[in-house]
Design an enzyme around this catalytic site. Sequence first.
Site, mmCIF file in Angstrom:
data_model
loop_
_atom_site.group_PDB
_atom_site.id
_atom_site.type_symbol
_atom_site.label_atom_id
_atom_site.label_comp_id
_atom_site.label_asym_id
_atom_site.label_seq_id
_atom_site.Cartn_x
_atom_site.Cartn_y
_atom_site.Cartn_z
ATOM 1 N N ASN A 9 -4.406 5.283 2.714
ATOM 2 C CA ASN A 9 -3.922 4.598 3.909
ATOM 3 C C ASN A 9 -3.592 3.165 3.518
ATOM 4 O O ASN A 9 -4.490 2.357 3.337
ATOM 5 C CB ASN A 9 -5.005 4.643 4.997
ATOM 6 C CG ASN A 9 -4.621 3.830 6.218
ATOM 7 O OD1 ASN A 9 -3.464 3.395 6.358
ATOM 8 N ND2 ASN A 9 -5.579 3.617 7.111
ATOM 9 N N TRP A 10 -2.298 2.903 3.385
ATOM 10 C CA TRP A 10 -1.886 1.573 2.918
ATOM 11 C C TRP A 10 -2.022 0.501 3.994
ATOM 12 O O TRP A 10 -1.872 -0.676 3.721
ATOM 13 C CB TRP A 10 -0.431 1.618 2.435
ATOM 14 C CG TRP A 10 -0.183 2.466 1.233
ATOM 15 C CD1 TRP A 10 -1.082 3.296 0.592
ATOM 16 C CD2 TRP A 10 1.044 2.591 0.518
ATOM 17 N NE1 TRP A 10 -0.472 3.908 -0.468
ATOM 18 C CE2 TRP A 10 0.834 3.492 -0.539
ATOM 19 C CE3 TRP A 10 2.320 2.022 0.674
ATOM 20 C CZ2 TRP A 10 1.836 3.845 -1.435
ATOM 21 C CZ3 TRP A 10 3.325 2.366 -0.216
ATOM 22 C CH2 TRP A 10 3.077 3.267 -1.261
ATOM 23 N N LYS A 11 -2.218 0.923 5.239
ATOM 24 C CA LYS A 11 -2.294 -0.017 6.373
ATOM 25 C C LYS A 11 -1.039 -0.893 6.386
ATOM 26 O O LYS A 11 0.034 -0.410 6.023
ATOM 27 C CB LYS A 11 -3.601 -0.810 6.308
ATOM 28 C CG LYS A 11 -4.819 0.128 6.163
ATOM 29 C CD LYS A 11 -6.129 -0.531 6.355
ATOM 30 C CE LYS A 11 -7.241 0.499 6.151
ATOM 31 N NZ LYS A 11 -8.572 -0.052 6.428
ATOM 32 N N HIS A 94 -7.183 5.923 13.961
ATOM 33 C CA HIS A 94 -7.900 5.052 13.023
ATOM 34 C C HIS A 94 -8.655 3.984 13.808
ATOM 35 O O HIS A 94 -8.183 3.517 14.842
ATOM 36 C CB HIS A 94 -6.910 4.404 12.046
ATOM 37 C CG HIS A 94 -7.597 3.724 10.907
ATOM 38 N ND1 HIS A 94 -8.153 2.466 11.033
ATOM 39 C CD2 HIS A 94 -7.852 4.130 9.646
ATOM 40 C CE1 HIS A 94 -8.710 2.141 9.874
ATOM 41 N NE2 HIS A 94 -8.548 3.135 9.021
ATOM 42 N N GLU A 96 -8.969 0.934 13.404
ATOM 43 C CA GLU A 96 -8.203 -0.294 13.658
ATOM 44 C C GLU A 96 -7.271 -0.111 14.848
ATOM 45 O O GLU A 96 -7.020 -1.054 15.597
ATOM 46 C CB GLU A 96 -7.441 -0.698 12.383
ATOM 47 C CG GLU A 96 -8.412 -1.234 11.335
ATOM 48 C CD GLU A 96 -8.003 -0.964 9.895
ATOM 49 O OE1 GLU A 96 -6.834 -0.641 9.641
ATOM 50 O OE2 GLU A 96 -8.896 -1.080 9.011
ATOM 51 N N GLU A 166 -15.048 7.723 9.137
ATOM 52 C CA GLU A 166 -14.971 6.360 8.616
ATOM 53 C C GLU A 166 -15.862 5.443 9.451
ATOM 54 O O GLU A 166 -15.432 4.965 10.511
ATOM 55 C CB GLU A 166 -13.531 5.836 8.694
ATOM 56 C CG GLU A 166 -12.511 6.661 7.963
ATOM 57 C CD GLU A 166 -11.271 5.846 7.614
ATOM 58 O OE1 GLU A 166 -10.887 5.865 6.436
ATOM 59 O OE2 GLU A 166 -10.700 5.173 8.493
ATOM 60 N N GLY A 172 -13.334 -1.777 4.570
ATOM 61 C CA GLY A 172 -12.889 -3.070 4.060
ATOM 62 C C GLY A 172 -14.000 -4.066 3.781
ATOM 63 O O GLY A 172 -13.738 -5.245 3.548
ATOM 64 N N SER A 213 -14.548 1.770 2.080
ATOM 65 C CA SER A 213 -14.923 1.164 0.803
ATOM 66 C C SER A 213 -15.135 2.196 -0.317
ATOM 67 O O SER A 213 -16.028 2.039 -1.151
ATOM 68 C CB SER A 213 -16.165 0.267 0.966
ATOM 69 O OG SER A 213 -15.878 -0.804 1.854
HETATM 70 P P1 13P Z 1 -11.121 0.674 2.826
HETATM 71 O O1 13P Z 1 -11.047 1.741 1.761
HETATM 72 O O2 13P Z 1 -10.286 -0.535 2.507
HETATM 73 O O3 13P Z 1 -12.522 0.337 3.198
HETATM 74 O O4 13P Z 1 -10.416 1.300 4.145
HETATM 75 C C1 13P Z 1 -10.817 2.554 4.568
HETATM 76 C C2 13P Z 1 -9.900 2.986 5.647
HETATM 77 O O5 13P Z 1 -9.886 2.440 6.727
HETATM 78 C C3 13P Z 1 -8.971 4.082 5.343
HETATM 79 O O6 13P Z 1 -8.346 4.543 6.500
#
Ligand code: 13P
Length: 253
Positions: A9-11, A94, A96, A166, A172, A213
């Site tokens: 997931n590149w966000k 997600h 976020e 998650e 993160g 993470s």
């Molecule tokens: P990180 O791997 O940066 O913690 O993010 C996880 C995530 O939200 C994947 O969707």
Amino acid sequence: MRRKFVAGNWKMNKTISEARQLITELLLALKPLEDIDRAVCPPATALPIAARLLEGTGVGLGAQNMYWQENGAYTGELSPRMVAELCQYVIIGHSERRQYFGETDETVNLKVKAALTHGLTPIVCIGESLEENRAGKTAEVVSRQTREGLADLTPEEGARLVIAYEPVWAIGTGLAATAEDANAIHRDVVRPALTEMFGDEVAQGIRIQYGGSVTPENAAGFFSQSDIDGALVGGASLKAESFAAIARAAAGA
Ligand code: 13P
């Protein structure tokens, strides 16, 4: 046996040219890993170039979000028909999106149904916040998100899902859940909820990824667990070498 599935997931990262570069590097490293499912989820602007580069490679493509209506006056949104022109997967709900864009279990449910209707595989995200974790509410929250986000699906539809657990506090932060704790949530909370909804046979076949993470250092520990069927990788998916190392760990598990 559930086939392992590692998705990046590149966000909100990577321009079109940066995406072209990363995918080109990734393809070399990911191509041999045919025993696992692999996918990347770039931002919407990079989906067309990604689709072109990934065609016929066996590496899948996912969007990070979509709306549930097929078309119409919804400024700024992408419809399931548009996503399905380019992608096989779509990340839904997600944390976020729940945190910053008001998504709820109800909207997650509408989006999951729309994705399935259009032949997409939804990667449905669930997970408790730090506050909920500290209050001992993890099982309750994760169970509710699973049941409400996936409400009213048939077992046939259930069989097409991917779930990503998650925990919000692990995203993160560099503070991943322990492999044992994550596995316990998958095995004792998520899969039993799936069993109640879709029956044991379907539930046993649904992949449950861990996200939060995940790194090349800790990946193998997650993949050695009974009910961790892959990873949804954020930060470590932005570099070809670290994402490929995580995929190799999954392939070797
Ligand atoms: P990180 O791997 O940066 O913690 O993010 C996880 C995530 O939200 C994947 O969707």
